[in-house]
Design a protein around this motif. Sequence first.
Motif, PDB file in Angstrom:
ATOM      1  N   THR A 160      40.566  29.160  32.557  1.00 19.43           N
ATOM      2  CA  THR A 160      41.136  28.694  33.807  1.00 19.43           C
ATOM      3  C   THR A 160      40.385  29.312  34.979  1.00 19.43           C
ATOM      4  OG1 THR A 160      43.196  28.248  34.983  1.00 19.43           O
ATOM      5  CG2 THR A 160      42.961  30.450  33.978  1.00 19.43           C
ATOM      6  N   PHE A 161      40.961  29.207  36.160  1.00 18.82           N
ATOM      7  CA  PHE A 161      40.304  29.639  37.391  1.00 18.82           C
ATOM      8  C   PHE A 161      41.249  30.497  38.224  1.00 18.82           C
ATOM      9  CE2 PHE A 161      38.715  25.557  35.990  1.00 18.82           C
ATOM     10  CZ  PHE A 161      37.343  25.731  36.018  1.00 18.82           C
ATOM     11  N   ASP A 162      40.666  31.268  39.126  1.00 21.94           N
ATOM     12  CA  ASP A 162      41.485  32.021  40.080  1.00 21.94           C
ATOM     13  C   ASP A 162      42.430  31.043  40.789  1.00 21.94           C
ATOM     14  OD1 ASP A 162      39.784  34.087  39.357  1.00 21.94           O
ATOM     15  OD2 ASP A 162      39.178  34.574  41.410  1.00 21.94           O
ATOM     16  N   LEU A 163      43.598  31.562  41.181  1.00 19.14           N
ATOM     17  CA  LEU A 163      44.599  30.666  41.769  1.00 19.14           C
ATOM     18  C   LEU A 163      45.383  31.374  42.866  1.00 19.14           C
ATOM     19  CD1 LEU A 163      45.736  27.768  41.304  1.00 19.14           C
ATOM     20  CD2 LEU A 163      47.465  28.826  39.835  1.00 19.14           C
ATOM     21  N   GLU A 164      45.641  30.635  43.930  1.00 19.14           N
ATOM     22  CA  GLU A 164      46.491  31.148  45.003  1.00 19.14           C
ATOM     23  C   GLU A 164      47.821  30.434  44.972  1.00 19.14           C
ATOM     24  OE1 GLU A 164      46.513  31.751  49.847  1.00 19.14           O
ATOM     25  OE2 GLU A 164      44.603  31.568  48.779  1.00 19.14           O
ATOM     26  N   GLY A 165      48.905  31.198  45.102  1.00 15.67           N
ATOM     27  CA  GLY A 165      50.246  30.636  45.075  1.00 15.67           C
ATOM     28  C   GLY A 165      50.993  30.924  46.359  1.00 15.67           C
ATOM     29  N   PRO A 166      52.312  31.057  46.272  1.00 19.09           N
ATOM     30  CA  PRO A 166      53.106  31.302  47.474  1.00 19.09           C
ATOM     31  C   PRO A 166      52.926  32.727  48.001  1.00 19.09           C
ATOM     32  CG  PRO A 166      54.497  31.486  45.537  1.00 19.09           C
ATOM     33  CD  PRO A 166      53.145  31.028  45.061  1.00 19.09           C
ATOM     34  N   PHE A 167      53.357  32.934  49.221  1.00 22.24           N
ATOM     35  CA  PHE A 167      53.400  34.266  49.837  1.00 22.24           C
ATOM     36  C   PHE A 167      52.034  34.934  49.926  1.00 22.24           C
ATOM     37  CE2 PHE A 167      57.234  33.764  47.035  1.00 22.24           C
ATOM     38  CZ  PHE A 167      58.048  33.228  48.022  1.00 22.24           C
ATOM     39  N   GLY A 168      50.967  34.126  49.847  1.00 22.77           N
ATOM     40  CA  GLY A 168      49.627  34.690  49.887  1.00 22.77           C
ATOM     41  C   GLY A 168      49.215  35.365  48.591  1.00 22.77           C
ATOM     42  N   TRP A 169      50.021  35.223  47.560  1.00 25.09           N
ATOM     43  CA  TRP A 169      49.682  35.820  46.264  1.00 25.09           C
ATOM     44  C   TRP A 169      48.461  35.124  45.692  1.00 25.09           C
ATOM     45  CZ3 TRP A 169      55.204  35.566  43.739  1.00 25.09           C
ATOM     46  CH2 TRP A 169      56.026  36.526  44.356  1.00 25.09           C
ATOM     47  N   ARG A 170      47.520  35.899  45.240  1.00 24.50           N
ATOM     48  CA  ARG A 170      46.326  35.359  44.598  1.00 24.50           C
ATOM     49  C   ARG A 170      46.123  36.118  43.298  1.00 24.50           C
ATOM     50  NH1 ARG A 170      42.462  31.986  45.846  1.00 24.50           N
ATOM     51  NH2 ARG A 170      40.477  32.156  44.784  1.00 24.50           N
ATOM     52  N   ARG A 171      45.853  35.399  42.234  1.00 29.15           N
ATOM     53  CA  ARG A 171      45.664  36.018  40.929  1.00 29.15           C
ATOM     54  C   ARG A 171      44.319  35.570  40.359  1.00 29.15           C
ATOM     55  NH1 ARG A 171      48.882  38.653  42.902  1.00 29.15           N
ATOM     56  NH2 ARG A 171      50.998  39.158  42.222  1.00 29.15           N
ATOM     57  N   SER A 172      43.680  36.497  39.652  1.00 31.14           N
ATOM     58  CA  SER A 172      42.407  36.170  39.001  1.00 31.14           C
ATOM     59  C   SER A 172      42.670  35.228  37.830  1.00 31.14           C
ATOM     60  CB  SER A 172      41.735  37.443  38.489  1.00 31.14           C
ATOM     61  OG  SER A 172      42.454  37.960  37.370  1.00 31.14           O
ATOM     62  N   TRP A 184      36.389  24.651  42.064  1.00 28.63           N
ATOM     63  CA  TRP A 184      37.440  25.358  41.333  1.00 28.63           C
ATOM     64  C   TRP A 184      37.490  26.858  41.607  1.00 28.63           C
ATOM     65  CZ3 TRP A 184      40.670  21.990  39.294  1.00 28.63           C
ATOM     66  CH2 TRP A 184      40.182  20.733  38.923  1.00 28.63           C
ATOM     67  N   GLY A 185      36.355  27.457  41.908  1.00 30.28           N
ATOM     68  CA  GLY A 185      36.308  28.906  42.085  1.00 30.28           C
ATOM     69  C   GLY A 185      35.982  29.616  40.774  1.00 30.28           C
ATOM     70  N   PRO A 186      36.111  30.944  40.766  1.00 36.24           N
ATOM     71  CA  PRO A 186      35.738  31.722  39.583  1.00 36.24           C
ATOM     72  C   PRO A 186      36.613  31.397  38.355  1.00 36.24           C
ATOM     73  CG  PRO A 186      35.948  33.132  41.513  1.00 36.24           C
ATOM     74  CD  PRO A 186      36.495  31.795  41.901  1.00 36.24           C
ATOM     75  N   ARG A 187      35.987  31.359  37.203  1.00 35.53           N
ATOM     76  CA  ARG A 187      36.697  31.091  35.949  1.00 35.53           C
ATOM     77  C   ARG A 187      36.701  32.343  35.086  1.00 35.53           C
ATOM     78  NH1 ARG A 187      33.352  27.720  31.406  1.00 35.53           N
ATOM     79  NH2 ARG A 187      34.536  29.088  30.042  1.00 35.53           N
TER      80      ARG A 187
END
Length: 196
Positions: free
Chosen positions: A152-164, A24-27
Amino acid sequence: MQIAENAALVVVDVQKGFEEVDFWGPRNNPGADDNIAWLIDVWQGTGRPVVFVRHDSVLPESPLRPGYEGNGFKEYVERRRGKGAAGAELLVTKSVNSAFYGAPDLDAWLRARGIAQVVLAGIQTNMCVETTARMGGNLGYDVVVAFDATHTFDLEGPFGWRRSADEVAQASAVSLHGGGFARVVTAKEVVDAAGA
């Protein structure tokens, strides 16, 4: 805020598989589990109904897949199951994001008991908790999300956007609360309003 005498606490997907950080990655919110346990204790102590929701993933690599250890509830949740008032507990299993698309039918169970208010806690804030909150709001329930009893966990979405995880959780809370799907509050606010 008022918490009804028959308000249902819906505990979403508090499963061992979410402890697999490599998957899952960092929470965020390390205090979520303590707050979830607190809410369950308050609900059971006041005789209010508790719904335990389990995600049975259809993805073969998921830590939440049936038959895999991660599918089971975290120990503190499993230890509390069956401790509530008679007839005031339900287990819902699902393979999609919303607890309202599980078995047995959560909406039917709530309506049969005259329950109009649901309090949500669990995992993940922006996935199954949010989807259940949105659908509950659409179905006409008074939905309350105990924000600090979710994570929740860090998440990557479209356009290379990544949010903590914090950013994702905050965006979820803003959408739910600002959009009128649910009231997003703290676990303490819920407990205080429940008169516990």
